[in-house]
Design an enzyme around this catalytic site. Sequence first.
Site, short mmCIF file in Angstrom:
data_model
loop_
_atom_site.label_atom_id
_atom_site.label_comp_id
_atom_site.label_asym_id
_atom_site.label_seq_id
_atom_site.Cartn_x
_atom_site.Cartn_y
_atom_site.Cartn_z
N SER A 21 0.97 -1.14 0.02
CA SER A 21 -0.16 0.02 -0.07
C SER A 21 0.96 1.22 0.19
O SER A 21 2.14 1.15 0.55
CB SER A 21 -0.95 0.10 1.23
OG SER A 21 -1.35 1.21 1.48
N TYR A 27 -1.58 0.11 10.47
CA TYR A 27 -1.57 -0.41 9.17
C TYR A 27 -0.39 -0.01 7.78
O TYR A 27 0.11 -0.87 7.49
CB TYR A 27 -2.87 0.35 8.64
CG TYR A 27 -3.09 -0.02 7.05
CD1 TYR A 27 -3.29 -1.55 6.92
CD2 TYR A 27 -3.17 0.85 6.03
CE1 TYR A 27 -3.21 -1.73 5.41
CE2 TYR A 27 -3.49 0.60 4.81
CZ TYR A 27 -3.32 -0.74 4.58
OH TYR A 27 -3.69 -0.94 3.15
C1 8X3 Z 1 -5.01 1.69 1.30
C2 8X3 Z 1 -4.37 3.05 0.77
O1 8X3 Z 1 -4.74 5.45 0.27
O2 8X3 Z 1 -6.63 4.26 0.95
O3 8X3 Z 1 -4.02 0.77 1.28
O4 8X3 Z 1 -4.85 4.58 2.48
S1 8X3 Z 1 -5.17 4.41 1.16
#
Ligand code: 8X3
Length: 254
Positions: A139, A152
């Site tokens: 991510s 996260y």
């Molecule tokens: C999720 C990316 O930009 O929605 O992994 O936090 S974001």
Amino acid sequence: MDYKVALITGASTGIGKAIAESLAQRGVKLILVARRKEQLERLQQELSNITESYVIACDITDKIKLAAALEQLPASFSAVDILVNNAGLALGLKGAQEADWNDWETMINVNCIALAHITRLLLPGMVARHCGHVVNIGSIAGTYPYQGGNVYGATKAFVEQFTLNLKADLLGTPVRATSIEPGMVGQSEFSLVRFKGDKEQAEKVYEGIDALQPIDIANSVVWVLEQPKHVNINRMEIMPVGQAPSRPAYDKKQ
Ligand code: 8X3
């Protein structure tokens, strides 16, 4: 595509399902892994005209059950040459000082420990057969901190760094490793899971933004897999046009 068998975690919905569909269209046989058996079987049925698939309905944090399921793969699925580590989740958006500890533990267990475990189980076969590609879905949160991202973001930094370290260890073998790092992806359960079923809050996140779609990420995965054998895409960071790495936050009082 030279690869024949792909195992995809979190295959029942969203990005995982889109990757399964895209690989099926390219004639790759699929091992579909997720907790929800019915959804996996529906997908297996949907894809049955174009490819064979095998369902493992399992919580990937259950190390014993997962290892047993991989041990018992039918012979025609046992030579896994693509591993797509897609299963992962964000829980909550509270600051570190008030976040729920259980949420943190769950994210670490799924996003880091289960991902490393399944990779450890499948990698020896790839190396022995001189054929394989590990694609980890990270991510942008692993690179750019944002308020409430705390654990996260840290788990996704693990995914990114684990991928690069895999690449180092795989030097001298043809096995490849790639970290795909999406920003905001709509049409998936990501936000709904983060906000524990609160649909209104979940949808608000994407309001007015032309977010990425699961198929955009599936296209990226296919692209890295289809590169010539001597090419390894280490990391790929993808955002919607309407998103940017966040500016540093500030507190005006200080
Ligand atoms: C999720 C990316 O930009 O929605 O992994 O936090 S974001």
